[in-house]
Scaffold this motif. Sequence first.
Motif, PDB file in Angstrom:
ATOM      1  N   ASP A 434       0.847  -1.250   0.146  1.00  0.00           N
ATOM      2  CA  ASP A 434       0.161   0.017  -0.111  1.00  0.00           C
ATOM      3  C   ASP A 434       0.772   1.339   0.078  1.00  0.00           C
ATOM      4  OD1 ASP A 434      -2.491   1.093   0.099  1.00  0.00           O
ATOM      5  OD2 ASP A 434      -2.275   1.509   2.213  1.00  0.00           O
ATOM      6  N   ASN A 435       2.127   1.349   0.758  1.00  0.00           N
ATOM      7  CA  ASN A 435       2.895   2.543   0.881  1.00  0.00           C
ATOM      8  C   ASN A 435       3.687   2.478  -0.549  1.00  0.00           C
ATOM      9  OD1 ASN A 435       2.653   3.140   3.387  1.00  0.00           O
ATOM     10  ND2 ASN A 435       4.446   2.231   4.294  1.00  0.00           N
ATOM     11  N   ALA A 436       3.815   1.134  -1.391  1.00  0.00           N
ATOM     12  CA  ALA A 436       4.581   1.436  -2.549  1.00  0.00           C
ATOM     13  C   ALA A 436       3.701   2.154  -3.459  1.00  0.00           C
ATOM     14  CB  ALA A 436       4.961  -0.074  -3.041  1.00  0.00           C
ATOM     15  N   LYS A 438       1.225   4.238  -2.578  1.00  0.00           N
ATOM     16  CA  LYS A 438       0.961   5.574  -2.451  1.00  0.00           C
ATOM     17  C   LYS A 438       2.103   6.566  -2.498  1.00  0.00           C
ATOM     18  CE  LYS A 438      -1.316   4.491   2.024  1.00  0.00           C
ATOM     19  NZ  LYS A 438      -0.888   4.645   3.349  1.00  0.00           N
ATOM     20  N   TYR A 439       3.217   6.083  -2.460  1.00  0.00           N
ATOM     21  CA  TYR A 439       4.625   6.692  -2.572  1.00  0.00           C
ATOM     22  C   TYR A 439       5.098   6.785  -4.053  1.00  0.00           C
ATOM     23  CZ  TYR A 439       3.861   7.729   2.308  1.00  0.00           C
ATOM     24  OH  TYR A 439       3.253   7.808   3.654  1.00  0.00           O
ATOM     25  N   THR A 440       4.383   6.308  -5.170  1.00  0.00           N
ATOM     26  CA  THR A 440       4.737   6.136  -6.316  1.00  0.00           C
ATOM     27  C   THR A 440       3.969   6.639  -7.220  1.00  0.00           C
ATOM     28  OG1 THR A 440       5.680   3.966  -5.681  1.00  0.00           O
ATOM     29  CG2 THR A 440       5.343   4.265  -8.074  1.00  0.00           C
ATOM     30  N   LYS A 462       9.391  -3.893  -4.554  1.00  0.00           N
ATOM     31  CA  LYS A 462      10.055  -2.918  -5.603  1.00  0.00           C
ATOM     32  C   LYS A 462       9.260  -2.123  -5.918  1.00  0.00           C
ATOM     33  CE  LYS A 462      13.762  -2.910  -8.817  1.00  0.00           C
ATOM     34  NZ  LYS A 462      14.967  -1.783  -8.303  1.00  0.00           N
ATOM     35  N   ASP A 463       9.463  -0.479  -5.820  1.00  0.00           N
ATOM     36  CA  ASP A 463       8.618   0.547  -6.544  1.00  0.00           C
ATOM     37  C   ASP A 463       9.399   1.563  -7.274  1.00  0.00           C
ATOM     38  OD1 ASP A 463       9.439   2.791  -4.965  1.00  0.00           O
ATOM     39  OD2 ASP A 463       8.046   1.600  -3.401  1.00  0.00           O
ATOM     40  N   THR A 464       8.954   2.283  -8.241  1.00  0.00           N
ATOM     41  CA  THR A 464       9.616   3.091  -9.125  1.00  0.00           C
ATOM     42  C   THR A 464       9.226   4.676  -8.404  1.00  0.00           C
ATOM     43  OG1 THR A 464       7.707   3.245 -10.566  1.00  0.00           O
ATOM     44  CG2 THR A 464       9.584   1.774 -10.981  1.00  0.00           C
ATOM     45  N   SER A 481       7.821   8.300  12.494  1.00  0.00           N
ATOM     46  CA  SER A 481       8.507   9.097  11.396  1.00  0.00           C
ATOM     47  C   SER A 481       8.106   9.037  10.054  1.00  0.00           C
ATOM     48  CB  SER A 481      10.045   8.495  11.691  1.00  0.00           C
ATOM     49  OG  SER A 481      10.467   7.720  10.530  1.00  0.00           O
ATOM     50  N   ARG A 482       8.265  10.253   9.320  1.00  0.00           N
ATOM     51  CA  ARG A 482       7.896  10.352   7.877  1.00  0.00           C
ATOM     52  C   ARG A 482       8.887  11.220   6.985  1.00  0.00           C
ATOM     53  NH1 ARG A 482       2.066  11.929   6.678  1.00  0.00           N
ATOM     54  NH2 ARG A 482       2.458  10.318   5.423  1.00  0.00           N
ATOM     55  N   ALA A 483       9.089  10.720   6.175  1.00  0.00           N
ATOM     56  CA  ALA A 483       9.959  11.784   5.305  1.00  0.00           C
ATOM     57  C   ALA A 483       9.046  13.036   4.993  1.00  0.00           C
ATOM     58  CB  ALA A 483      10.047  10.939   3.876  1.00  0.00           C
ATOM     59  N   PRO A 484      10.145  14.109   4.876  1.00  0.00           N
ATOM     60  CA  PRO A 484       9.678  15.464   4.729  1.00  0.00           C
ATOM     61  C   PRO A 484       8.576  15.569   3.573  1.00  0.00           C
ATOM     62  CG  PRO A 484      11.965  15.502   5.085  1.00  0.00           C
ATOM     63  CD  PRO A 484      11.496  13.992   4.863  1.00  0.00           C
ATOM     64  N   GLY A 493      -1.079   9.738   6.425  1.00  0.00           N
ATOM     65  CA  GLY A 493      -0.134   8.663   7.001  1.00  0.00           C
ATOM     66  C   GLY A 493       0.068   9.314   8.447  1.00  0.00           C
ATOM     67  N   THR A 494       0.071   8.178   9.284  1.00  0.00           N
ATOM     68  CA  THR A 494       0.577   8.507  10.676  1.00  0.00           C
ATOM     69  C   THR A 494       2.133   8.301  10.886  1.00  0.00           C
ATOM     70  OG1 THR A 494       0.077   6.093  11.269  1.00  0.00           O
ATOM     71  CG2 THR A 494      -1.722   7.898  11.502  1.00  0.00           C
ATOM     72  N   GLY A 495       2.841   7.494  10.235  1.00  0.00           N
ATOM     73  CA  GLY A 495       4.094   7.216  10.478  1.00  0.00           C
ATOM     74  C   GLY A 495       4.239   5.958  11.551  1.00  0.00           C
ATOM     75  N   GLY A 497       2.942   2.571  10.561  1.00  0.00           N
ATOM     76  CA  GLY A 497       2.956   1.400   9.657  1.00  0.00           C
ATOM     77  C   GLY A 497       4.130   0.447   9.827  1.00  0.00           C
ATOM     78  N   LEU A 498       5.271   1.260   9.510  1.00  0.00           N
ATOM     79  CA  LEU A 498       6.445   0.577   9.410  1.00  0.00           C
ATOM     80  C   LEU A 498       6.963   0.125  10.831  1.00  0.00           C
ATOM     81  CD1 LEU A 498       8.494   2.516   6.533  1.00  0.00           C
ATOM     82  CD2 LEU A 498       7.244   0.405   6.373  1.00  0.00           C
ATOM     83  N   PHE A 499       6.706   1.006  11.748  1.00  0.00           N
ATOM     84  CA  PHE A 499       7.036   0.695  13.182  1.00  0.00           C
ATOM     85  C   PHE A 499       6.310  -0.650  13.631  1.00  0.00           C
ATOM     86  CE2 PHE A 499       5.522   0.620  17.398  1.00  0.00           C
ATOM     87  CZ  PHE A 499       6.808   0.823  18.392  1.00  0.00           C
TER      88      PHE A 499
HETATM   89  P1  ADP Z   1       2.835   6.485   6.731  1.00  0.00           P
HETATM   90  O1  ADP Z   1       2.937   5.889   5.263  1.00  0.00           O
HETATM   91  O2  ADP Z   1       1.619   6.357   7.453  1.00  0.00           O
HETATM   92  O3  ADP Z   1       3.394   7.805   6.895  1.00  0.00           O
HETATM   93  P2  ADP Z   1       4.496   4.293   7.464  1.00  0.00           P
HETATM   94  O4  ADP Z   1       5.479   3.806   8.757  1.00  0.00           O
HETATM   95  O5  ADP Z   1       3.968   3.132   6.695  1.00  0.00           O
HETATM   96  O6  ADP Z   1       3.664   5.371   7.682  1.00  0.00           O
HETATM   97  O7  ADP Z   1       6.028   4.934   6.624  1.00  0.00           O
HETATM   98  C1  ADP Z   1       6.700   5.841   7.096  1.00  0.00           C
HETATM   99  C2  ADP Z   1       7.400   6.568   6.091  1.00  0.00           C
HETATM  100  O8  ADP Z   1       8.202   5.768   5.227  1.00  0.00           O
HETATM  101  C3  ADP Z   1       6.454   7.380   5.252  1.00  0.00           C
HETATM  102  O9  ADP Z   1       5.627   8.638   5.878  1.00  0.00           O
HETATM  103  C4  ADP Z   1       7.241   7.666   3.830  1.00  0.00           C
HETATM  104  O10 ADP Z   1       7.949   8.953   4.161  1.00  0.00           O
HETATM  105  C5  ADP Z   1       8.423   6.485   3.996  1.00  0.00           C
HETATM  106  N1  ADP Z   1       7.882   5.478   3.064  1.00  0.00           N
HETATM  107  C6  ADP Z   1       7.387   4.225   3.387  1.00  0.00           C
HETATM  108  N2  ADP Z   1       7.167   3.444   2.274  1.00  0.00           N
HETATM  109  C7  ADP Z   1       7.693   4.318   1.293  1.00  0.00           C
HETATM  110  C8  ADP Z   1       7.988   3.964  -0.017  1.00  0.00           C
HETATM  111  N3  ADP Z   1       7.554   2.860  -0.612  1.00  0.00           N
HETATM  112  N4  ADP Z   1       8.521   4.925  -0.805  1.00  0.00           N
HETATM  113  C9  ADP Z   1       9.076   6.122  -0.363  1.00  0.00           C
HETATM  114  N5  ADP Z   1       8.891   6.243   1.069  1.00  0.00           N
HETATM  115  C10 ADP Z   1       8.341   5.399   1.737  1.00  0.00           C
END
Ligand code: ADP
Length: 532
Positions: A434-436, A438-440, A462-464, A481-484, A493-495, A497-499
């Motif tokens: 789902d992240n792949a 959202k962030y592609t 793997k995503d592009t 934690s989330r990327a800027p 996003g809440t940051g 999911g990956l935790f």
């Molecule tokens: P959320 O997606 O709700 O912000 P996640 O814990 O799932 O929280 O992801 C944390 C952060 O990791 C995201 O906010 C994003 O900045 C980065 N991230 C996760 N998956 C990807 C991805 N496929 N490509 C680029 N950045 C990603």
Amino acid sequence: MSAFSLSSLILSLTTIIFSIVAYQSDRENRVNRYWFYFSIPFAGWSMALYLLTDSKDISHALRWQYILDVVAVWIPSTYFAFVAALLRYKKTYTKHILYFISFLMSIFSFSSLFKLGIVPKFDFYWINPGKLYVIFPIFFAIAVIISIFHILYALRKIDKGSTYALQLKNTLVVCIIGFTAGGSNFFPQFFNIYPFGNYIVILYIIVMVYGVIRYKVLSPKVVSAQIFTLALILISFVEIILAPDIKQSIFKIIIFVLVCFFSWLFIKNLKVEIKIKNELAHSNDALIKKNIELDRISAEKSEFVSLASHQIRAPLTSIRGYISLLKEEDLGPMTPEAKDALDIMNTSCTTLSTIVNDYLDVSRIEQGKMHFDFISIDVRELLQECMSELAPSFAKNHLTCINNVPTKSRADDSTYDVRADRAKLKQVIMNIIDNAIKYTPKGGVTVTAFKKDEHVVRIEIKDTGLGISAEVMPKLFIKFSRAPDASEANILGTGLGLFIARAFIEAHEGKVWAESAGLGKGSTFVIELKGV
Ligand code: ADP
């Protein structure tokens, strides 16, 4: 030198050394200061007693007797002053009255009413008392009794087991031993009895040192180092006096100065070291306390989040139920606009329930209450299921999904089996795919699974897409934690999911991590699980 003189000399030297050490160790300490004041007449008296009893001719002996008396009359008053400091008295008239009497006595000691001179007695010279000499022992006894009375009175009012009470008791023992034994020095003047008690007075030093070390009034390390260095200084000083000629004297003086200098340096450094050590110990204690407090707050917070999330979940389910009823027109006909609005409400409810579930998961992980049901599952099947469920999402975002997951065949029936909690592993994989998505913004996602070796199944997503910068990479799996630039692609996003993903995969004794060549260069998320 007679044994009597020797005992007086030892008494004098140990008193000097010990009082200097106590005073040096903490000059601000009132008790140490008053102990030092008391030690001056006490050490002076015992030194004069040594010189008196060691004198071979009468004129020398008489001179030491005068000095002895002038100094000795200050012992009772300075002792009371020490006791007053120990009992933390702010103001005491008794102390000043006793000082005044000591002053009068020191003048009186020159009169023939106090002493007629000295006479040979036993194997040394001894005082020949005057008619009113008896005033001195009476004054002595009264001052000591007053001191003992004050200590006993203070002891009645404080907690018997406290360190302070033990200190006071120790002082009481010191006082009783020292003064009863020391009092035997009055015997020859009145009863013609040998002043044997002088030997016992040394005991008082031992009890005092024991008290100081036992009740940690001074640091034992500093005390022993100071006693050692002071003894060295005294020895090198005596060497100067005993030097036979001027050449030797100069040599011994140089040694004396060097010993003084290095001793000072040594003690100074030792004190700094001990101070730093104590400070470190203090801050360590404070840190431990803070940590305990933080753990408690964190546990309370997790408890609160868990409760709040539960409370939100129930009404959310009811809202979703009514949305479905409305959409199905069970409660009456709906206009197309109203149905569109209901779709938006439904999506928001789904997002909200994902967020609430994430918070619940995090609080369960932190409270150590997350429950896992491990069973044997085939990773390929799970991945296929995830991809087919997310197919509408791929289509909606105009992304391709390349499926590199081998299909299950009869030949390699159990090779992709892992022990896992199916729902939780699915949650992790769904979240990463789902992240792949959202962030592609354009391109697609490739899902691969293969056996890394006999025991490890490896999944790669793997995503592009946006890619991950080197600064963000180490923080990726940390809570919140989330990327800027994450909000531009996915506002809600809440940051978390990956935790959660990492916590779940680690509970499976597996590994999860991300790889990326940098911003704009896509990312690959890798999961490795132990094969069955
Ligand atoms: P959320 O997606 O709700 O912000 P996640 O814990 O799932 O929280 O992801 C944390 C952060 O990791 C995201 O906010 C994003 O900045 C980065 N991230 C996760 N998956 C990807 C991805 N496929 N490509 C680029 N950045 C990603």
